[in-house]
Write a protein that holds these residues in place. Sequence first.
Motif, mmCIF file in Angstrom:
data_model
loop_
_atom_site.group_PDB
_atom_site.id
_atom_site.type_symbol
_atom_site.label_atom_id
_atom_site.label_comp_id
_atom_site.label_asym_id
_atom_site.label_seq_id
_atom_site.Cartn_x
_atom_site.Cartn_y
_atom_site.Cartn_z
ATOM 1 N N ASP A 23 69.992 7.810 42.628
ATOM 2 C CA ASP A 23 69.227 7.466 41.429
ATOM 3 C C ASP A 23 68.067 8.452 41.316
ATOM 4 O OD1 ASP A 23 67.896 6.423 39.308
ATOM 5 O OD2 ASP A 23 67.407 4.501 40.247
ATOM 6 N N LEU A 24 68.160 9.371 40.365
ATOM 7 C CA LEU A 24 67.180 10.452 40.209
ATOM 8 C C LEU A 24 66.103 10.127 39.183
ATOM 9 C CD1 LEU A 24 69.554 13.572 40.231
ATOM 10 C CD2 LEU A 24 68.510 12.379 42.168
ATOM 11 N N SER A 25 65.991 8.875 38.767
ATOM 12 C CA SER A 25 65.074 8.524 37.680
ATOM 13 C C SER A 25 63.628 8.908 38.000
ATOM 14 C CB SER A 25 65.162 7.032 37.374
ATOM 15 O OG SER A 25 64.966 6.253 38.542
ATOM 16 N N ARG A 26 63.174 8.734 39.242
ATOM 17 C CA ARG A 26 61.793 9.085 39.566
ATOM 18 C C ARG A 26 61.642 10.528 40.033
ATOM 19 N NH1 ARG A 26 60.752 7.891 45.273
ATOM 20 N NH2 ARG A 26 62.675 7.095 46.231
ATOM 21 N N PHE A 27 62.741 11.278 40.000
ATOM 22 C CA PHE A 27 62.717 12.683 40.429
ATOM 23 C C PHE A 27 62.828 13.651 39.250
ATOM 24 C CE2 PHE A 27 65.210 16.418 42.066
ATOM 25 C CZ PHE A 27 64.198 16.964 42.836
ATOM 26 N N LEU A 28 63.235 13.150 38.090
ATOM 27 C CA LEU A 28 63.540 14.023 36.958
ATOM 28 C C LEU A 28 62.412 14.993 36.640
ATOM 29 C CD1 LEU A 28 65.310 11.524 34.521
ATOM 30 C CD2 LEU A 28 66.370 13.302 35.926
ATOM 31 N N HIS A 29 61.192 14.476 36.505
ATOM 32 C CA HIS A 29 60.066 15.313 36.105
ATOM 33 C C HIS A 29 59.465 16.079 37.282
ATOM 34 C CE1 HIS A 29 60.090 13.566 32.087
ATOM 35 N NE2 HIS A 29 60.232 12.383 32.652
ATOM 36 N N LYS A 30 59.973 15.821 38.470
ATOM 37 C CA LYS A 30 59.490 16.535 39.660
ATOM 38 C C LYS A 30 60.447 17.640 40.075
ATOM 39 C CE LYS A 30 57.806 12.052 41.335
ATOM 40 N NZ LYS A 30 58.016 11.002 42.372
ATOM 41 N N LEU A 344 65.490 34.138 35.305
ATOM 42 C CA LEU A 344 66.087 32.950 34.694
ATOM 43 C C LEU A 344 66.945 33.332 33.496
ATOM 44 C CD1 LEU A 344 63.028 30.505 34.701
ATOM 45 C CD2 LEU A 344 65.000 30.453 36.229
ATOM 46 N N ARG A 345 68.016 32.596 33.313
ATOM 47 C CA ARG A 345 68.862 32.813 32.138
ATOM 48 C C ARG A 345 68.426 31.930 30.969
ATOM 49 N NH1 ARG A 345 74.753 31.823 34.483
ATOM 50 N NH2 ARG A 345 73.586 30.148 35.533
ATOM 51 N N TYR A 346 67.563 30.959 31.252
ATOM 52 C CA TYR A 346 67.069 30.083 30.202
ATOM 53 C C TYR A 346 65.711 29.539 30.622
ATOM 54 C CZ TYR A 346 69.238 26.839 33.495
ATOM 55 O OH TYR A 346 69.619 26.192 34.640
ATOM 56 N N GLN A 347 64.967 29.029 29.655
ATOM 57 C CA GLN A 347 63.626 28.512 29.900
ATOM 58 C C GLN A 347 63.686 27.148 30.583
ATOM 59 O OE1 GLN A 347 60.542 29.941 29.205
ATOM 60 N NE2 GLN A 347 59.642 28.200 30.238
ATOM 61 N N LEU A 348 62.947 26.983 31.660
ATOM 62 C CA LEU A 348 62.881 25.689 32.325
ATOM 63 C C LEU A 348 61.798 24.825 31.665
ATOM 64 C CD1 LEU A 348 63.030 26.718 36.102
ATOM 65 C CD2 LEU A 348 64.910 26.041 34.614
ATOM 66 N N ARG A 349 62.025 23.529 31.682
ATOM 67 C CA ARG A 349 60.999 22.606 31.206
ATOM 68 C C ARG A 349 61.005 21.362 32.092
ATOM 69 N NH1 ARG A 349 63.085 18.552 28.026
ATOM 70 N NH2 ARG A 349 65.246 18.797 27.345
ATOM 71 N N TRP A 350 59.861 20.702 32.139
ATOM 72 C CA TRP A 350 59.703 19.567 33.058
ATOM 73 C C TRP A 350 59.338 18.285 32.338
ATOM 74 C CZ3 TRP A 350 58.681 24.598 34.218
ATOM 75 C CH2 TRP A 350 59.293 25.118 35.362
ATOM 76 N N SER A 351 59.525 18.242 31.036
ATOM 77 C CA SER A 351 59.291 16.989 30.309
ATOM 78 C C SER A 351 60.115 17.000 29.035
ATOM 79 C CB SER A 351 57.813 16.807 29.983
ATOM 80 O OG SER A 351 57.368 17.749 29.034
#
Length: 351
Positions: A23-30, A344-351
């Motif tokens: 369950d990655l729900s609390r890891f997504l933004h990290k 990177l081949r694409y832009q990373l985002r964290w939210s």
Amino acid sequence: MDTNKEAETNDQFIVKYRQQYYDLSRFLHKHPGGINTLKGLSSGDMTARFLKAPPHSDAAMYLMREYKIDPDDSRKTKSGNNEAEPRNGDEELRHRARETEDKNNNQVDESMEHLVDWSKAMLPQIANITECYDEWVHKPVDRPLRLFGPWYLEMCTKTPWWLVPLFWIPVIIRCAWEDFASSWQDRSQLASFVAYFLFGILLWSFLEYSLHRWVFHVKLNSNSGSWICTFHFMIHGLHHKVPFDPMRLVFPPLPGALLATIIYTPLSFVLLSPRVVLSGALTGYLCYDMIHYYLHYGNPTTRAFVHLKRYHQHHHFSHQTLGYGISSPLWDVVFKTRIHLRKLRYQLRWS
């Protein structure tokens, strides 16, 4: 009851990796690789995509254990809809990646967390694990950490990010104001003020690198004494062990003031305009602490900050003996400890 169960499931981000569920729900933004790299994986099998991705470090694989859930929860996945179907050549790729992983990532299958009791204060326990402390502290987890037993001591180890500028900005103004007020009408004196202030910022950047490399990352081994392991864990080791703790990403102001006094006192006898240099150094420190917090919990969009975030995440999870610069990689370049990031081949985002 069915409605509540469905709502609960919607808050989860359950994926399958090989025969295990997470369950990655609390890891997504990290996630150091960004939230968009996990797009479309909810309630599906991520094995094929995981094996095609750049290799994950031992530390990353160890952290993954934190999100493992009971196999019975696999009923909540919609594997029939989202599970990745193997295409031609995928089986060969999967086999080849598994071979590589067996030599690296699978070395961390056995958890070391049985060595300590996470329900108790951690600092007194460090003396009991000195033989394997260096290995243990560099295996990150995502869970609450209590450093001290007494609440009043524990309270002093937690610092919200906004307390740092609230404390240090008045100090910086107080240190610089008298020299600035006496020089702002004279161009040559103002130029000297600016030069000393910028020198203070440069001095901090060197202190940042030096402290991080030679104090916070002092070389430890199985023969290191309990006192040095305990001290190391208190000043920096805990940050590598629980890198996502939002209350321990900035330095508490009072210990910071003590450290600044210890460093400033001898330098004040040899520096010209020491208060201006101090104000510049404290400004550099303030920027460092704010940048450090932002690199862990921010969503940078500019190229410079995306690079800094990736750079620092690589220090945490892949190259813990490199990348000591946080606010700038300047001294990493000078001392040849720079981390070279892939394009990177694409832009990373964290939210």
